[in-house]
Design a protein around this motif. Sequence first.
Motif, PDB file in Angstrom:
ATOM      1  N   SER A 187       0.828  -1.203   0.000  1.00 32.58           N
ATOM      2  CA  SER A 187       0.000   0.000   0.000  1.00 32.58           C
ATOM      3  C   SER A 187       0.866   1.258   0.000  1.00 32.58           C
ATOM      4  O   SER A 187       0.558   2.243  -0.686  1.00 32.58           O
ATOM      5  CB  SER A 187      -0.920  -0.005   1.227  1.00 32.58           C
ATOM      6  N   HIS A 208      -1.551  -0.512  -5.493  1.00 32.97           N
ATOM      7  CA  HIS A 208      -2.793  -0.412  -4.721  1.00 32.97           C
ATOM      8  C   HIS A 208      -3.712  -1.602  -5.020  1.00 32.97           C
ATOM      9  O   HIS A 208      -4.412  -2.092  -4.120  1.00 32.97           O
ATOM     10  CB  HIS A 208      -3.512   0.899  -5.026  1.00 32.97           C
ATOM     11  N   CYS A 212      -4.906  -3.995  -2.124  1.00 35.68           N
ATOM     12  CA  CYS A 212      -6.358  -4.134  -1.923  1.00 35.68           C
ATOM     13  C   CYS A 212      -6.760  -5.597  -1.964  1.00 35.68           C
ATOM     14  O   CYS A 212      -7.536  -6.078  -1.135  1.00 35.68           O
ATOM     15  CB  CYS A 212      -7.108  -3.336  -2.988  1.00 35.68           C
ATOM     16  N   SER A 219      -5.714   1.059   0.586  1.00 37.34           N
ATOM     17  CA  SER A 219      -5.591   0.958  -0.865  1.00 37.34           C
ATOM     18  C   SER A 219      -6.941   0.817  -1.555  1.00 37.34           C
ATOM     19  O   SER A 219      -7.105   1.262  -2.688  1.00 37.34           O
ATOM     20  CB  SER A 219      -4.696  -0.231  -1.234  1.00 37.34           C
ATOM     21  N   GLN A 220      -7.912   0.221  -0.904  1.00 39.62           N
ATOM     22  CA  GLN A 220      -9.236   0.114  -1.508  1.00 39.62           C
ATOM     23  C   GLN A 220      -9.831   1.503  -1.749  1.00 39.62           C
ATOM     24  O   GLN A 220     -10.406   1.768  -2.814  1.00 39.62           O
ATOM     25  CB  GLN A 220     -10.165  -0.711  -0.631  1.00 39.62           C
ATOM     26  N   CYS A 243     -15.760   0.563  -5.197  1.00 35.12           N
ATOM     27  CA  CYS A 243     -14.615   0.599  -4.272  1.00 35.12           C
ATOM     28  C   CYS A 243     -14.856   1.581  -3.127  1.00 35.12           C
ATOM     29  O   CYS A 243     -14.583   1.274  -1.960  1.00 35.12           O
ATOM     30  CB  CYS A 243     -13.340   0.997  -5.024  1.00 35.12           C
TER      31      CYS A 243
END
Length: 354
Positions: A187, A208, A212, A219-220, A243
């Motif tokens: 991340s 990312h 994720c 990161s999401q 997201c």
Amino acid sequence: MDCSGLEKITTSKFLNTITEIFEDIREELTQSAESSAESVEKTVTLLKEKSERGDSQAAFLLGQLHYEEGRYAEAEIIFDGIKDEDPRALYQLAVIYYDGLGNKEDLVRTFLLFISLRSTGKAIEYMRRVAFWDSSEVGSVRHAALYNLGRAYLEGYGVQASSAEAERLWLLAADDGNPNASVEAQSSLGMFYCRPESLDLRKAFSWHSEACGNGSLESQGALGVMYLYGHGVQKDPDAALFCLKDAAERGNVYAQGHLTACYYHRKLYSRAAALGERVCTYEDISAIARHTGCLEEFIRKGIAIAMFYYARCLHLGRGVLQNRDRAKSYFAQAARIDPEICQELQMDVVHGRI
């Protein structure tokens, strides 16, 4: 180094993601517990007996138990005694020194400056030894050590600041996206490649995505924003909304801020106002960061964005009863939280985009 620098060193807590390296035997130690206090005492006695008979695993667990109970001086003594045989003990010593834990009498006797410099030096030395321990049995603690060394180099804690060295160490810690490696490093690489000094949005999106997929909430939220604006990937409003909604529900405040903006621009004003009003109640940013694992900088940005859009709803009476006095108050609060992002949003208002 001035006092503000010392405070930053001792409170940064950038080693707060210690791997659960003895989870597999915790159950055995707690199966016969009558109460929490009795369980701890029984466990201490058992581990002492085993460690005195030369059981190195028991010695480490005894030190870890002292650490979890807040008896840092005792933990430090035990970890120090086995640090040359057990990289996990060496890692925990580095944690103790980074966070300024351990012998409180030493702190009083030698003052914070000397202790901070001495402890930081030890922390760097020990973390480096863990990261490059010559053994295949080090396991995930190596990735955690590499990640923390990268943070030290990026922020200049105990070493000369170097973005290039931070990047190198994080790439080692991320281990090509290995889910058993450091997800924090994956991340962080995503964030690193979003910086103006090291900008590469395709790499940022790639890292990312890896993080994720391995469970990173930070990161999401970042992926949602990248899909929203087409940063490093083709614009995809549906993917962005998916997201952002999922990250927001899991507690990512940066995602909540951008989701508030998404609702507003889709003219879902009631949803925008409701979410923005909720985010406006957040106060303890440090607690949110500890709970979610997200960076305080982006938590502040998320609050500022949500607060600004909620203020805009109040100002225009969109999705909520018009109240320009409250709107003015929230505009001012948002500007104090993140002046830069609010200046950009104000320009959007001037040009009729909000």
